[in-house]
Design a protein around this motif. Structure first.
Motif, PDB file in Angstrom:
ATOM      1  N   LEU A 176      26.529   7.503 -25.589  1.00 56.81           N
ATOM      2  CA  LEU A 176      26.040   6.141 -25.836  1.00 56.81           C
ATOM      3  C   LEU A 176      26.632   5.091 -24.894  1.00 56.81           C
ATOM      4  O   LEU A 176      26.022   4.041 -24.680  1.00 56.81           O
ATOM      5  N   ARG A 177      27.796   5.362 -24.356  1.00 50.98           N
ATOM      6  CA  ARG A 177      28.507   4.363 -23.551  1.00 50.98           C
ATOM      7  C   ARG A 177      27.620   3.703 -22.491  1.00 50.98           C
ATOM      8  O   ARG A 177      27.589   2.471 -22.391  1.00 50.98           O
ATOM      9  N   ASP A 220      25.288   1.083 -24.019  1.00 53.48           N
ATOM     10  CA  ASP A 220      25.943  -0.099 -24.559  1.00 53.48           C
ATOM     11  C   ASP A 220      26.645  -0.939 -23.497  1.00 53.48           C
ATOM     12  O   ASP A 220      27.070  -2.051 -23.778  1.00 53.48           O
ATOM     13  N   ALA A 223      32.083  12.426 -32.996  1.00 56.61           N
ATOM     14  CA  ALA A 223      32.110  10.979 -32.756  1.00 56.61           C
ATOM     15  C   ALA A 223      32.449  10.679 -31.296  1.00 56.61           C
ATOM     16  O   ALA A 223      31.819   9.814 -30.669  1.00 56.61           O
ATOM     17  N   GLU A 224      33.405  11.393 -30.740  1.00 53.75           N
ATOM     18  CA  GLU A 224      33.792  11.175 -29.347  1.00 53.75           C
ATOM     19  C   GLU A 224      32.682  11.578 -28.383  1.00 53.75           C
ATOM     20  O   GLU A 224      32.417  10.876 -27.401  1.00 53.75           O
ATOM     21  N   ASP A 276      35.636  14.163 -35.713  1.00 55.65           N
ATOM     22  CA  ASP A 276      36.252  13.397 -34.623  1.00 55.65           C
ATOM     23  C   ASP A 276      35.646  13.782 -33.277  1.00 55.65           C
ATOM     24  O   ASP A 276      35.326  12.915 -32.459  1.00 55.65           O
ATOM     25  N   SER A 277      35.483  15.080 -33.049  1.00 57.57           N
ATOM     26  CA  SER A 277      34.898  15.544 -31.785  1.00 57.57           C
ATOM     27  C   SER A 277      33.464  15.059 -31.627  1.00 57.57           C
ATOM     28  O   SER A 277      33.063  14.611 -30.542  1.00 57.57           O
ATOM     29  N   LEU A 336      29.417  11.663 -29.016  1.00 55.94           N
ATOM     30  CA  LEU A 336      28.333  10.686 -29.143  1.00 55.94           C
ATOM     31  C   LEU A 336      28.706   9.369 -28.465  1.00 55.94           C
ATOM     32  O   LEU A 336      27.863   8.725 -27.835  1.00 55.94           O
ATOM     33  N   ARG A 337      29.964   8.969 -28.562  1.00 55.41           N
ATOM     34  CA  ARG A 337      30.436   7.756 -27.886  1.00 55.41           C
ATOM     35  C   ARG A 337      30.218   7.887 -26.384  1.00 55.41           C
ATOM     36  O   ARG A 337      29.725   6.964 -25.720  1.00 55.41           O
ATOM     37  N   ALA A 338      30.541   9.043 -25.836  1.00 52.58           N
ATOM     38  CA  ALA A 338      30.387   9.265 -24.395  1.00 52.58           C
ATOM     39  C   ALA A 338      28.919   9.181 -23.975  1.00 52.58           C
ATOM     40  O   ALA A 338      28.599   8.628 -22.921  1.00 52.58           O
TER      41      ALA A 338
END
Length: 179
Positions: A163-164, A167, A156-157, A153-154, A159-161
């Motif tokens: 990549l944001r 995207d 994923a979060e 979970d950490s 990597l989301r930050a």
């Protein structure tokens, strides 16, 4: 090294070498992005092997999975497929032609507007993308087996930050962002 208890890896060697050769540079980003780059290359190879087991190329999986994710009746316009797969219109036309020849997709005109072309998933295409997705998830789940649910979970979060900004629509990207 990232953690005192972690065994050094290839990236540690690279970072140490740069620090020795160019002590004037802050090479901190290499600790992260060199690992991301190496991981991406390993994942690309693993994905290609997973798709080969189902007689699919990586790019074919991308198109088929975009159609599958669209839900029944599993069809999209070529323009929407371009947006989903981030390729040019010429590339998409070539891909649709090749996949149509393999009977993985079919083209048809829209019932509402004959000028609109729709690309749809054939039954063979649906079977292959479903099987390839199941195989891919099995492989990727095995790659993550060493991480706890919280670590996954950490990760994923985080990597989301990262990549944001890539995207985000161009108008909302931070000034000077390289994407």
């Amino acid at each position: 090294m990232d953690r005192p208890d972690a065994a050094p890896d290839e990236v540690d060697r690279i970072v140490d070498a740069w620090e020795a050769e160019r002590p004037d540079l802050d090479v901190e980003p290499l600790r992260i992005f060199s690992r991301v780059h190496r991981l991406a290359r390993h994942l690309d190879r693993a994905r290609r092997r997973a798709f080969e087991a189902h007689d699919l190329e990586l790019w074919e999986f991308d198109v088929l999975s975009a159609l599958r994710r669209a839900g029944a009746p599993y069809e999209l316009t070529p323009g929407r497929l371009i947006a989903e797969t981030l390729v040019s219109s010429g590339t998409m036309t070539n891909r649709i032609d090749r996949m149509s020849a393999r009977r993985l997709v079919a083209r048809r005109s829209s019932d509402d507007d004959r000028r609109i072309v729709l690309v749809s998933l054939t039954s063979d295409g649906k079977e292959r993308v479903d099987a390839a997705m199941a195989g891919l998830l099995d492989r990727e789940r095995a790659l993550l087996a060493g991480l706890s649910a919280g670590e996954r979970d950490s990760l994923a979060e985080m990597l989301r930050a990262v990549l944001r900004p890539f995207d985000a629509p161009a108008a909302t990207r931070p000034e000077g962002h390289p994407s």
